[in-house]
Design an enzyme around this catalytic site. Sequence first.
Site, short mmCIF file in Angstrom:
data_model
loop_
_atom_site.label_atom_id
_atom_site.label_comp_id
_atom_site.label_asym_id
_atom_site.label_seq_id
_atom_site.Cartn_x
_atom_site.Cartn_y
_atom_site.Cartn_z
N GLN A 41 0.77 -1.13 0.28
CA GLN A 41 0.14 0.00 0.04
C GLN A 41 0.80 1.35 -0.03
O GLN A 41 0.57 2.22 -0.51
CB GLN A 41 -0.89 0.14 1.18
CG GLN A 41 -2.06 -1.12 1.36
CD GLN A 41 -3.02 -0.97 0.22
OE1 GLN A 41 -3.29 0.05 -0.28
NE2 GLN A 41 -3.46 -2.26 -0.40
N ARG A 50 0.32 9.04 -10.05
CA ARG A 50 -1.07 8.72 -9.84
C ARG A 50 -1.78 9.33 -8.77
O ARG A 50 -2.83 9.63 -8.94
CB ARG A 50 -0.75 7.01 -9.41
CG ARG A 50 -2.21 6.52 -8.98
CD ARG A 50 -2.20 5.02 -8.98
NE ARG A 50 -0.70 4.48 -8.36
CZ ARG A 50 -0.68 3.02 -8.05
NH1 ARG A 50 -1.61 2.39 -8.70
NH2 ARG A 50 0.29 2.66 -7.65
N GLU A 151 -18.33 -8.03 -6.11
CA GLU A 151 -19.33 -8.77 -6.67
C GLU A 151 -20.09 -9.25 -5.65
O GLU A 151 -21.19 -9.76 -6.16
CB GLU A 151 -18.60 -9.80 -7.35
CG GLU A 151 -17.64 -9.65 -8.59
CD GLU A 151 -16.38 -9.24 -8.34
OE1 GLU A 151 -16.16 -8.86 -7.26
OE2 GLU A 151 -15.65 -8.79 -9.35
N GLU A 165 -9.19 2.76 -8.71
CA GLU A 165 -7.66 2.54 -9.62
C GLU A 165 -7.77 1.20 -9.73
O GLU A 165 -7.40 0.63 -8.97
CB GLU A 165 -6.87 3.22 -8.47
CG GLU A 165 -5.52 3.75 -9.37
CD GLU A 165 -4.70 2.37 -9.86
OE1 GLU A 165 -4.96 1.95 -10.88
OE2 GLU A 165 -3.65 2.04 -9.43
N GLU A 174 -4.39 -7.87 -15.16
CA GLU A 174 -5.18 -7.98 -13.84
C GLU A 174 -6.51 -8.05 -14.06
O GLU A 174 -7.33 -8.69 -13.02
CB GLU A 174 -4.78 -7.08 -12.82
CG GLU A 174 -3.16 -6.80 -12.36
CD GLU A 174 -2.93 -5.96 -11.31
OE1 GLU A 174 -3.67 -6.01 -10.37
OE2 GLU A 174 -2.02 -5.14 -11.34
#
Lengths: 377, 377
Positions: A41, A50, A151, A165, A174
């Site tokens: 992280q 970013r 989900e 992101e 990915e």
Amino acid sequence: MGSSANGSRTATTNGGAGRAPVDKEVDFANYFCTYAFLYHQKEMLSDRVRMDAYYDAVFRNPSHFLGKWLAFQKRWVFVRKFRRAPIGFQRRLSTHASQGTGSGILAIWSAQAGARKVYAVEATKMAEHARQLVKENKLEDVVEVIEGSIEDVTLPEKVDVIISEWMGYFLLRESMFDSVICARDRWLKPTGVMYPSHARMWLAPIRTGLSKHKMEDYEGCMKDWRFFVEDTHNYYGVDMSCLTKSFSEEQKKYYLQTSLWNNLHPNQVIGTAAIIKELDCLTATVDDILNLQASIKSSINAGDTRFCGFGGWFDVHFRVFLLHPSALVHEGDDLIVDFSMSRSKENHRLMEVELNCEIRQSSGELIPPSRKKFYIE
Amino acid sequence: MGSSANGSRTATTNGGAGRAPVDKEVDFANYFCTYAFLYHQKEMLSDRVRMDAYYDAVFRNPSHFLGKWLAFQKRWVFVRKFRRAPIGFQRRLSTHASQGTGSGILAIWSAQAGARKVYAVEATKMAEHARQLVKENKLEDVVEVIEGSIEDVTLPEKVDVIISEWMGYFLLRESMFDSVICARDRWLKPTGVMYPSHARMWLAPIRTGLSKHKMEDYEGCMKDWRFFVEDTHNYYGVDMSCLTKSFSEEQKKYYLQTSLWNNLHPNQVIGTAAIIKELDCLTATVDDILNLQASIKSSINAGDTRFCGFGGWFDVHFRVFLLHPSALVHEGDDLIVDFSMSRSKENHRLMEVELNCEIRQSSGELIPPSRKKFYIE
């Protein structure tokens, strides 16, 4: 990672045609575990390009956040919004993996920008740290951290903005955009907006010294193998030479056919760049990104030089596909390129690329097309 | 790895008490996939110490192989045998992971040594290469390669010898011995033998400069973190200081509590070595290796020196557990050590070690015990 040698499978499909079923257990083991470390992280949050892009996007679009309801998966934020304005910040996004703000930073910014409610959904144990951070920053009345995958979770309401992101190498590695689409279709209001709103993928011919280095690595590896075969025969009486072809293929894939993450100087780009895919994040479907195909033309504009491969990027960063051998090209030559990309059968988060390239020389001569396969691993 | 965030699980237990269920799909994804590359097979087969040990064991014990029936999982060989002779070769085995002969080399040697039949069981696609190798070496009448895990396959008969290279770091990492036990209980005749037949684990106090380096790495990492927290607060308005403790724990585990694979010179061992576990491979059960406990005494025999940690090994190679801080010890001091080892709850193939160490100085003074936790990752 063929789990075929094992017994029954817990397979789930995530909709759409022609896709291999995704084993969620295996996927979780392979994909999410590294994102559960604060160290990773920290690395992601230290990516200034970013971070600035998202920070500016949130704080320069107050109308999307002020008094809105938001949700957030590692990155989702949703706000009640009235019209969809173009959001230009994605031009500055890095390709540095689709890892994001499992720590909750996008959710916190959204709250600081005035969102009424933020749902921050995080699949790993990082959710606990996000909760800590939200509390420490006195935003627990606004940000609700939910541990689970987007989900599976149920939000109490639809939302106005989704911020995420999700970008991997060459945008799609990915396959995290699948989850963004799922979140959008389930939880975004018809009037809602996506952060980022658009994405583009680019391709251009490049020159690079990497090409030579990688070939040397491959050749060194094959030399080692030949010594090994000789030794194994001499010392242990077993002839392994029948595996030389398979070994060579395995090493070729690793050294010569796997695309590289690399910073390129603009003068390494030797021809015009072409867009091979544009995505509107508000309308794109999984089927739109399952298999990509594009036919493009690139004009050499760099004088006589070696054409060593392709640079692929979205916005400022590059993904490199090397040619072996490289080709001599001249200013004014045109490259006619057929591009296709699909997901790896073994791991739906990895990609396979085919590039078919024909060189039309300015002299009128035509160099016949060469077809190359690359892996984005 | 915690698949708890996902839905239903395909869980199978592999017998015995007090064990967490093993998710075979996840286990396969995490564990077996790297063994499906020829590159890794080559690395393993280039380990001369290990290769020689097995080679000598097979060819110096012809009575175990001549005219026998054998089976083989990545490594199993079984032969009809009449008496169980001591096999001394395991003293020379390396700890270099429990990878082995997915390429089939142990099976081929067994056939060359005169075995009548060898069943070579291999879980990964490496089985195809093994089959190629067997054919190339003209042994397809003797060696039968079976793709599958030893837990799942059915052999047409019981066998006389099982040969396997199952050892991981500090013997037990990777928990591959479980599969050996399963193979033995299902397929070894009552008169059969195991290759290797015995294993021992050792522990001794050591001195090493690694201790200081690792502490510097950890401190450097924490310094970086403090800059990161400051920057994130200054530039992005989010206070991350509440995660400092969690980050420090994560980094301590990584830098200071995770045992290291390292070659040690004998003069780095500063006290008498003690056996903490002995295994008879013919009779050991999974319960025997689930949790290890030992109380040992070690006498310092190296003059005044820093006691920096423990070296753990089976036979000639070492596994290092560093102490932070290290302690000053003197010739004649005694270390009284309680050792325990169990499997990681998150991944049954990784280990956790607790070492409780008391220093009884030759002067009569007693330094109170310190309890340290280590991870074999």
